[in-house]
Structure formats: C-alpha cells, structure tokens
Design an enzyme around this catalytic site. Structure first.
Site, PDB file in Angstrom:
ATOM      1  N   SER A   1      12.702   6.748   6.994  1.00  0.00           N
ATOM      2  CA  SER A   1      12.226   6.438   8.425  1.00  0.00           C
ATOM      3  C   SER A   1      12.666   4.945   8.698  1.00  0.00           C
ATOM      4  O   SER A   1      12.344   3.865   8.205  1.00  0.00           O
ATOM      5  CB  SER A   1      10.696   6.360   8.648  1.00  0.00           C
ATOM      6  OG  SER A   1      10.569   5.962  10.126  1.00  0.00           O
TER       7      SER A   1
ATOM      8  N   LEU B   1      11.785   6.396  17.452  1.00  0.00           N
ATOM      9  CA  LEU B   1      12.135   6.044  18.763  1.00  0.00           C
ATOM     10  C   LEU B   1      11.159   5.481  19.912  1.00  0.00           C
ATOM     11  O   LEU B   1      11.216   4.277  20.357  1.00  0.00           O
ATOM     12  CB  LEU B   1      12.855   7.352  19.537  1.00  0.00           C
ATOM     13  CG  LEU B   1      13.750   7.044  20.697  1.00  0.00           C
ATOM     14  CD1 LEU B   1      15.077   6.611  20.168  1.00  0.00           C
ATOM     15  CD2 LEU B   1      14.258   8.595  20.850  1.00  0.00           C
ATOM     16  N   HIS B   2      10.020   6.137  19.948  1.00  0.00           N
ATOM     17  CA  HIS B   2       8.875   5.695  20.810  1.00  0.00           C
ATOM     18  C   HIS B   2       9.071   5.237  22.076  1.00  0.00           C
ATOM     19  O   HIS B   2       8.128   4.609  22.557  1.00  0.00           O
ATOM     20  CB  HIS B   2       8.247   4.587  19.951  1.00  0.00           C
ATOM     21  CG  HIS B   2       7.964   4.690  18.661  1.00  0.00           C
ATOM     22  ND1 HIS B   2       7.442   6.001  18.038  1.00  0.00           N
ATOM     23  CD2 HIS B   2       7.800   3.766  17.386  1.00  0.00           C
ATOM     24  CE1 HIS B   2       7.138   5.877  16.434  1.00  0.00           C
ATOM     25  NE2 HIS B   2       7.494   4.538  16.262  1.00  0.00           N
TER      26      HIS B   2
ATOM     27  N   CYS C   1       7.389  -4.749  15.693  1.00  0.00           N
ATOM     28  CA  CYS C   1       7.019  -3.674  16.466  1.00  0.00           C
ATOM     29  C   CYS C   1       5.595  -3.953  16.831  1.00  0.00           C
ATOM     30  O   CYS C   1       4.682  -4.214  15.998  1.00  0.00           O
ATOM     31  CB  CYS C   1       6.932  -2.379  15.779  1.00  0.00           C
ATOM     32  SG  CYS C   1       8.613  -1.794  15.311  1.00  0.00           S
TER      33      CYS C   1
ATOM     34  N   CYS D   1       6.738  -6.902   7.087  1.00  0.00           N
ATOM     35  CA  CYS D   1       7.950  -6.393   7.739  1.00  0.00           C
ATOM     36  C   CYS D   1       8.317  -7.429   8.665  1.00  0.00           C
ATOM     37  O   CYS D   1       7.507  -8.250   9.425  1.00  0.00           O
ATOM     38  CB  CYS D   1       7.565  -5.233   8.508  1.00  0.00           C
ATOM     39  SG  CYS D   1       8.984  -4.285   9.330  1.00  0.00           S
TER      40      CYS D   1
ATOM     41  N   CYS E   1      -0.072   2.681   8.377  1.00  0.00           N
ATOM     42  CA  CYS E   1       0.942   1.386   8.373  1.00  0.00           C
ATOM     43  C   CYS E   1       0.380   0.198   8.363  1.00  0.00           C
ATOM     44  O   CYS E   1       0.097  -0.439   9.209  1.00  0.00           O
ATOM     45  CB  CYS E   1       1.240   1.798   9.946  1.00  0.00           C
ATOM     46  SG  CYS E   1       1.828   3.359  10.511  1.00  0.00           S
TER      47      CYS E   1
ATOM     48  N   CYS F   1       3.771   8.603   0.733  1.00  0.00           N
ATOM     49  CA  CYS F   1       4.263   7.402   1.577  1.00  0.00           C
ATOM     50  C   CYS F   1       4.215   5.943   0.778  1.00  0.00           C
ATOM     51  O   CYS F   1       3.062   5.541   0.698  1.00  0.00           O
ATOM     52  CB  CYS F   1       3.574   7.316   2.858  1.00  0.00           C
ATOM     53  SG  CYS F   1       4.036   6.236   4.195  1.00  0.00           S
TER      54      CYS F   1
ATOM     55  N   GLU G   1       0.765  -1.096   0.072  1.00  0.00           N
ATOM     56  CA  GLU G   1      -0.003  -0.008   0.018  1.00  0.00           C
ATOM     57  C   GLU G   1       0.942   1.270   0.049  1.00  0.00           C
ATOM     58  O   GLU G   1       1.966   1.222   0.512  1.00  0.00           O
ATOM     59  CB  GLU G   1      -0.780   0.083   0.910  1.00  0.00           C
ATOM     60  CG  GLU G   1      -0.279  -0.361   2.598  1.00  0.00           C
ATOM     61  CD  GLU G   1      -1.527  -0.449   3.839  1.00  0.00           C
ATOM     62  OE1 GLU G   1      -1.901  -1.602   3.779  1.00  0.00           O
ATOM     63  OE2 GLU G   1      -1.928   0.572   4.136  1.00  0.00           O
TER      64      GLU G   1
ATOM     65  N   CYS H   1       2.449  -2.275  15.527  1.00  0.00           N
ATOM     66  CA  CYS H   1       2.228  -1.876  14.064  1.00  0.00           C
ATOM     67  C   CYS H   1       1.767  -2.959  13.250  1.00  0.00           C
ATOM     68  O   CYS H   1       1.784  -4.161  13.442  1.00  0.00           O
ATOM     69  CB  CYS H   1       3.680  -1.582  13.376  1.00  0.00           C
ATOM     70  SG  CYS H   1       3.611  -1.294  11.848  1.00  0.00           S
TER      71      CYS H   1
HETATM   72  N1  SAH Z   1      10.260   0.549   9.486  1.00  0.00           N
HETATM   73  C1  SAH Z   1      10.338   1.851   9.386  1.00  0.00           C
HETATM   74  C2  SAH Z   1       9.180   2.692   8.611  1.00  0.00           C
HETATM   75  C3  SAH Z   1       7.774   2.257   8.609  1.00  0.00           C
HETATM   76  S1  SAH Z   1       6.774   2.644   9.866  1.00  0.00           S
HETATM   77  C4  SAH Z   1      10.222   2.325  10.937  1.00  0.00           C
HETATM   78  O1  SAH Z   1      10.077   1.955  11.707  1.00  0.00           O
HETATM   79  O2  SAH Z   1      10.436   3.794  10.968  1.00  0.00           O
HETATM   80  C5  SAH Z   1       6.371   4.492   9.766  1.00  0.00           C
HETATM   81  C6  SAH Z   1       6.463   5.019  11.345  1.00  0.00           C
HETATM   82  O3  SAH Z   1       5.102   4.625  11.641  1.00  0.00           O
HETATM   83  C7  SAH Z   1       7.004   4.257  12.361  1.00  0.00           C
HETATM   84  O4  SAH Z   1       7.446   5.528  13.064  1.00  0.00           O
HETATM   85  C8  SAH Z   1       6.482   3.391  12.976  1.00  0.00           C
HETATM   86  O5  SAH Z   1       6.956   3.065  14.218  1.00  0.00           O
HETATM   87  C9  SAH Z   1       5.088   4.382  12.904  1.00  0.00           C
HETATM   88  N2  SAH Z   1       3.963   3.322  13.352  1.00  0.00           N
HETATM   89  C10 SAH Z   1       3.619   2.058  13.187  1.00  0.00           C
HETATM   90  N3  SAH Z   1       2.612   1.717  13.537  1.00  0.00           N
HETATM   91  C11 SAH Z   1       1.734   2.816  14.251  1.00  0.00           C
HETATM   92  C12 SAH Z   1       0.784   2.968  15.002  1.00  0.00           C
HETATM   93  N4  SAH Z   1      -0.126   1.930  15.134  1.00  0.00           N
HETATM   94  N5  SAH Z   1       0.573   4.192  15.273  1.00  0.00           N
HETATM   95  C13 SAH Z   1       1.245   5.235  15.183  1.00  0.00           C
HETATM   96  N6  SAH Z   1       2.518   5.172  14.512  1.00  0.00           N
HETATM   97  C14 SAH Z   1       2.803   3.944  14.003  1.00  0.00           C
END
Ligand code: SAH
Length: 344
Positions: A189, A213-214, A114, A110, A331, A103, A90, A117
């Site tokens: 990213s 970072l989160h 995480c 993936c 995402c 995007c 997508e 995600c």
């Molecule tokens: N793998 C890369 C890029 C893809 S994700 C990365 O980790 O950066 C793009 C962004 O969306 C990342 O910051 C990811 O952590 C965030 N993301 C994923 N799921 C999410 C969600 N449910 N809510 C908010 N951000 C999310």
C-alpha cells in the site's frame, strides 16, 4: 555482527564460499531459520566449525514482543515489537477463513504526514531493513504457532519510501527457501509516490498494489495528504494504468471516509468518473478516529450511499470489515499510545 535475515539465499551462499564454508550450508541455515529454529547451536546438521564461524559474524534478528493485545471480537492480535536498537514497531495478525494475514511496518515512524494517521505524528526515525520486516513475520508466526499466508505492507511507514529494502524483503518472502509466500498473497500500500509506482511496475511482480487515495480530487486530497502537493491524482492514475499494463493486476484504491470532508454524494460521483474503466476496486474504510487528528468517521448512512453510487457506476466496492476495532488495531495507534505514556 550482521542480521542474517538481511541476506538472500544467494548472498549467504556467496558469504559461505568466501569464508571457508561450503555454499550448501546456506540452504541448511535458511531451512532452520524459516522453520523457527533461531539458535545456531541447535542447528544439528551444521559442523561445530560452521556454527562458530556463523555465530561470530551473524545474529538472527527476531524482534521481542513488548506488548500484545488480542481483540475479544475477532481474535485479531496486535504486537508491539522491539528491535535490536530498542526502536518500537507494530504488526497486526488477523485470522481469516482462508488463512492468517499479517500487516507489517516498513519504517519506524513515517514522514508522509497524512493528517488522519497516527504513524506519522512523531515523524520518521529510520527505514526498516529487509531482515527486520521478515523478523516481524517470523515472530508473529512463532507467537500464533501457525503459518502466515498473507502479507500486507500497510503498517507504519511508506513502503515506496524504503524502496530497495522493501524489494529485497519481497524477494525473500516469496522465495521457496524463505517464507514461500506467493506474490499474489502480498499487498503493498502506498500514498502515491509516482516515480516508484512506475519503478515497481517495471519489476513486473504479481503483488497487489493498493493506493491510498482518500479523495476524489487534488483540492480535498491536499487537505489531508501532503504528498498530494507533489503528485497529482492524474499522475497517480497514469502510473496505475502503467502498472496494470505491465502486470495485468487489479489495483485497490483505499478511501477512508471522513465525515463532511470526502464522503458526500458528489464526491462519490467524482470518484466514479475518475476510476471508470480502470481495472480496480475501491475499499472504503470508515476513518479510525485518531486523537491528534480531530477527524470524525462518516455515518453508516453516508458510507452506504457512497458505496451505492460507486457500484451504480460500475465500480466494484467493498467496505472494509473492521478488524480489532476494540484494540486500536489501526495504523500506529498502539506504538503512539505507548510512547505517549498512556499505555503502561
Ligand atoms: N504508507 C502507506 C501504507 C501505510 S498506511 C500508505 O499510505 O498506503 C495503511 C492504510 O491505512 C493507508 O491507506 C492509510 O491511508 C490508512 N490510514 C491511516 N490512518 C488511518 C485512519 N486513521 N483511519 C483509516 N485509515 C487510515
């Protein structure tokens, strides 16, 4: 048959020479493709012989649109795309005052795992090639009938887990014979694959690096991001310093706020201490609630407090404007619901 979009201009020039054609044909073909002509037969300045030769060896790998959802709120468009092998990816197109932004996905699924995600739920199927990533942009431009001027590598997949293809993609996107999009209009990213951040820094590109970072410390980060077991936040910060040194570019830290987990005042203070003095800014994202994850987004009060504390400590902070919140724009959620059968 090969996807011609996987070729750089130089590579196609070499192919032409080696296959009895003049190398200048490569430029002509690039010109057509990047101006949205995707049928070799219609490339009117090519000879019949060249058209035959090229058609027998190449196809133009533009993905097909399987589903398309447009936000009623802000016009954000989400495209579910099918690749030649029927895998689904997508891409999201957002309209801003300064131009259209896309995007894109970099992998099918993936493997970073995480927990918040949706892209990671079914694991990773395979990497996308450079040409498949370009195909996302070409299809989207064709769909909206307008130029796309900004690219963010923030869709499904971890770009630094598909390093070589992503580098080739960046080269073609940036090339004046390709999409001609400036490096400063591209954001990559990553969840923080440290050795590849260093490698990227050594490429000395002018793209923006965003770090997911989160969390303000490793203990919390390990609760949501398995990559935190491999690389510590300190290692990431060191790699970021190296990146800044090499490129002089400001880093973006993405921080998805999850109720009760990483959104307290003490976390904001800890994050401020971590980032103080670094050429960076923080992008706060109210977490998108993905069904499988069980995480709940922070209240707007916590989000505001969090931002104020960062700003008080001199850290530039933005709260991500949510685009397409009515269409599951985040995402991997569209692909996920399509594959689960809940979207027909
Ligand atoms: N793998 C890369 C890029 C893809 S994700 C990365 O980790 O950066 C793009 C962004 O969306 C990342 O910051 C990811 O952590 C965030 N993301 C994923 N799921 C999410 C969600 N449910 N809510 C908010 N951000 C999310």
């Amino acid at each position: 048959m090969e996807n011609i979009l996987d070729y750089t201009l130089e590579e196609l020039q070499i192919w032409m020479k080696e296959n009895g054609e003049s190398s200048f044909r490569a430029k002509q073909i690039f010109d057509w493709i990047y101006k949205n002509e995707w049928n070799f037969e219609n490339m009117s300045n090519l000879s019949k012989k060249t058209i035959k030769n090229i058609s027998e060896n190449f196809y133009i790998g533009i993905p097909e649109i399987i589903r398309e959802i447009k936000s009623d709120i802000d016009g954000t468009q989400k495209l579910l795309l099918a690749l030649k092998d029927n895998n689904l990816i997508e891409a999201v197109v957002m309209k801003y005052k300064y131009g259209n932004s896309i995007c894109i996905s970099t992998q099918i699924g993936c493997r970073m795992g995480c927990k918040f995600c949706a892209s990671t739920v079914g694991g990773m199927i395979r990497n996308l090639t450079a040409g498949e990533m370009l195909g996302e942009i070409l299809r989207a431009q064709n769909k909206i009938g307008d130029r796309i001027s900004n690219v963010v590598l923030m869709g499904t997949g971890e770009p630094l887990d598909n390093y070589d293809n992503v580098m080739k993609f960046l080269k073609i996107v940036n090339s004046k014979y390709g999409l001609n999009i400036g490096q400063r209009h591209i954001t990559l990213s990553t969840c923080g694959i440290v050795p590849n951040i260093i490698k990227l820094a050594d490429e000395k590109l002018q793209i923006t690096l965003a770090i997911s970072l989160h969390a303000p410390n490793d203990l919390i980060r390990k609760k949501t991001m398995p990559i935190a077991n491999k690389y510590s936040i300190n290692q990431i910060i060191d790699a970021c310093k190296y990146y800044i040194n090499k490129t002089n570019r400001r880093i973006t830290f993405e921080y998805a706020l999850i109720n009760g987990l990483n959104d307290k005042n003490e976390h904001a203070k800890e994050l401020s201490n971590l980032l103080k003095g670094l050429l960076c800014h923080v992008n706060l994202i109210p977490v998108n609630e993905v069904t499988e994850s069980g995480f709940v987004r922070s209240t707007s009060e916590s989000i505001n407090n969090f931002r104020k504390i960062l700003e008080y400590n001199g850290i530039e902070t933005t709260v991500r404007r949510e685009m397409g919140s009515d269409i599951n724009a985040a995402c991997g959620q569209l692909r996920r619901s399509y594959m689960k059968g809940s979207l027909k």
